[in-house]
Design an enzyme around this catalytic site. Structure first.
Site, PDB file in Angstrom:
ATOM      1  N   HIS A  20     -21.670  50.612  36.460  1.00 25.47           N
ATOM      2  CA  HIS A  20     -20.707  50.925  35.405  1.00 25.47           C
ATOM      3  C   HIS A  20     -19.411  51.473  36.000  1.00 25.47           C
ATOM      4  O   HIS A  20     -18.310  51.035  35.623  1.00 25.47           O
ATOM      5  CB  HIS A  20     -21.300  51.952  34.440  1.00 25.47           C
ATOM      6  CG  HIS A  20     -20.331  52.437  33.411  1.00 25.47           C
ATOM      7  ND1 HIS A  20     -19.824  51.633  32.416  1.00 25.47           N
ATOM      8  CD2 HIS A  20     -19.755  53.668  33.225  1.00 25.47           C
ATOM      9  CE1 HIS A  20     -18.988  52.329  31.653  1.00 25.47           C
ATOM     10  NE2 HIS A  20     -18.936  53.563  32.129  1.00 25.47           N
ATOM     11  N   GLN A  38      -8.433  56.359  25.347  1.00 29.86           N
ATOM     12  CA  GLN A  38      -8.913  56.866  26.636  1.00 29.86           C
ATOM     13  C   GLN A  38      -8.008  56.440  27.780  1.00 29.86           C
ATOM     14  O   GLN A  38      -7.659  57.250  28.648  1.00 29.86           O
ATOM     15  CB  GLN A  38     -10.339  56.378  26.882  1.00 29.86           C
ATOM     16  CG  GLN A  38     -10.925  56.791  28.222  1.00 29.86           C
ATOM     17  CD  GLN A  38     -12.283  56.157  28.488  1.00 29.86           C
ATOM     18  OE1 GLN A  38     -12.830  55.438  27.643  1.00 29.86           O
ATOM     19  NE2 GLN A  38     -12.840  56.408  29.664  1.00 29.86           N
TER      20      GLN A  38
END
Length: 416
Positions: free
Chosen positions: A134, A241
């Site tokens: 990830h 974000q």
């Protein structure tokens, strides 16, 4: 091991699971207390503990009847691991020995007659970043001109502090957040609803056994404080974000909602699921991160509007939950009963094992096609995301971790 209840041997909530939660019933909706799931029933834990206490069945042990007659697991978490072990052994005994059946059976409530609630009063919430796959994918997407992994990533478990007050139980709708966003080619930031709303498939670890400020918890001591596991969806507004996270990291893009499953699976139920970590040989970790750094063989499934889109495998995580807890406290930060920390997105080496839409669609450039013919780069209003998980148990059984689900609702309109 078998129970006197009529529970199929392959039921994910059999006698080897026994997760804890908080529930109420239709006839007493305000009375929230601790329950234990067995099959398709919920055991009213405080009621049966009171029977055991009055009959002297629990000896000089903790007063479980009192701590379970509370609207969260926090009082039980405060008792610490010896009490957790005693409680689990006692629950197993009364659900397997037929001599207890007459006293226990009246306190088993069908699952469809209860309402489940957030199982803990979340004291602090920290989210880590423990999957190398990830972290590498995110690095390639957000920082294509730099190294995929930050230089510190293999030396310490990276994390950020989230917002404890917006942790919600499964089934709670999620309102699309608003905030600032700015694309690479935009001349200035704009304000409005997120257009890149995402998910993150994680495990959450529930903590008990408070510690004093200035003390530390070692890797080997971590199991004395990790009570159990929930499935966790760290909803993420990727456009908010991306604009806000340099230099201090996630803030509004993460703090609007974090969903968790209703049932906390005790760490003791996951003994058969412990596995070795896949890496950490090069570079070696510092001494305070060494010890019983176990992984967990938990299989996660992510569905979008009923269609499975990913099957992440937690066994591939680089960092152990024990190392995360040790790192969290190494500077003297205290633990509180009801602390929650997340594993970070669980992602694997293949597209079908990625735990976020950011990775599954490569930031929206490769949309998913759903069975109804629609496509998704990120979430749309009305979308429902459901995550389930299970782990291997004794004798080939399955330990169910339940599910966490949430539906996206439109952003709150701005007042004129």
């Amino acid at each position: 091991m078998t129970t006197w209840l009529d529970v199929p041997a392959d039921h994910p909530f059999g006698i080897d699971t026994l997760p804890y939660g908080v529930f109420s019933t239709r006839d007493a909706p305000q009375r929230r207390r601790v329950g234990v799931r067995i099959g398709d029933h919920v055991l009213d834990a405080s009621a049966v503990a009171a029977i055991g206490r009055d009959a002297g069945m629990v000896g000089d042990g903790p007063d479980l009847a009192t701590v379970w007659e509370t609207p969260s697991l926090n009082s039980f978490l405060a008792l610490g691991r010896p009490a957790w072990t005693i409680a689990r052994e006692w629950l197993t005994e009364i659900l397997t020995d037929d001599v207890h059946r007459a006293g226990v059976e009246p306190h088993l409530i069908p699952l469809d007659r209860v309402t489940v609630h957030l199982p803990i009063d979340v004291a602090d919430y920290v989210d880590f970043y423990a999957s190398e796959h990830h972290a590498s994918n995110v690095g390639q997407i957000f920082r294509p001109d730099n190294a995929a992994l930050p230089p510190n990533w293999k030396h310490l478990p990276i994390g950020y502090h989230g917002r404890a007050g917006t942790v919600v139980v499964t089934g709670t709708d999620v309102v699309r957040p608003s905030g600032q966003r700015k694309g690479p080619q935009d001349p200035a930031p704009v304000f409005g609803p997120s257009i890149r709303l995402d998910i993150e498939a994680e495990l959450g670890y529930v903590v008990g056994g408070a510690t004093a400020i200035g003390s530390r918890v070692s890797v080997d001591e971590a199991v004395d404080h990790i009570f159990g596991v929930v499935i966790l969806n760290d909803w993420s507004a990727r456009d908010i974000q991306a604009w806000e996270y340099v230099p201090l990291g996630p803030f509004l893009g993460k703090s609007f909602a974090t969903s968790v499953s209703a049932w906390v699976t005790p760490l003791d139920a996951l003994r058969e699921a412990r596995v070795s970590l896949p890496g950490q040989a090069d570079p070696p970790v510092l001494p305070y991160l060494q010890g019983d750094a176990f992984g967990l063989d938990v299989h996660v499934e992510v569905s979008l509007n009923g269609a499975v889109v990913s099957r992440p495998e937690h066994a591939g995580m680089y960092w152990s939950p024990a190392q995360m807890l040790a790192h969290l406290t190494v500077n003297g930060a205290s633990l509180r009963d009801g602390d929650l920390f997340g594993s970070g997105t669980i992602s694997g080496p293949t597209v079908g094992s990625r735990g976020s839409l950011l990775e599954l669609t490569w930031n929206g450039t490769r949309p998913l096609t759903l069975p109804d013919g629609s496509s998704r780069g990120f979430l749309e209003d009305g979308d429902t995301v459901t995550m389930t998980a299970w782990a291997p148990g004794p004798g080939g059984s399955r330990i169910g971790l339940g599910e966490v689900t949430g539906t996206i609702r439109p952003a709150v309109p701005l007042e004129a």
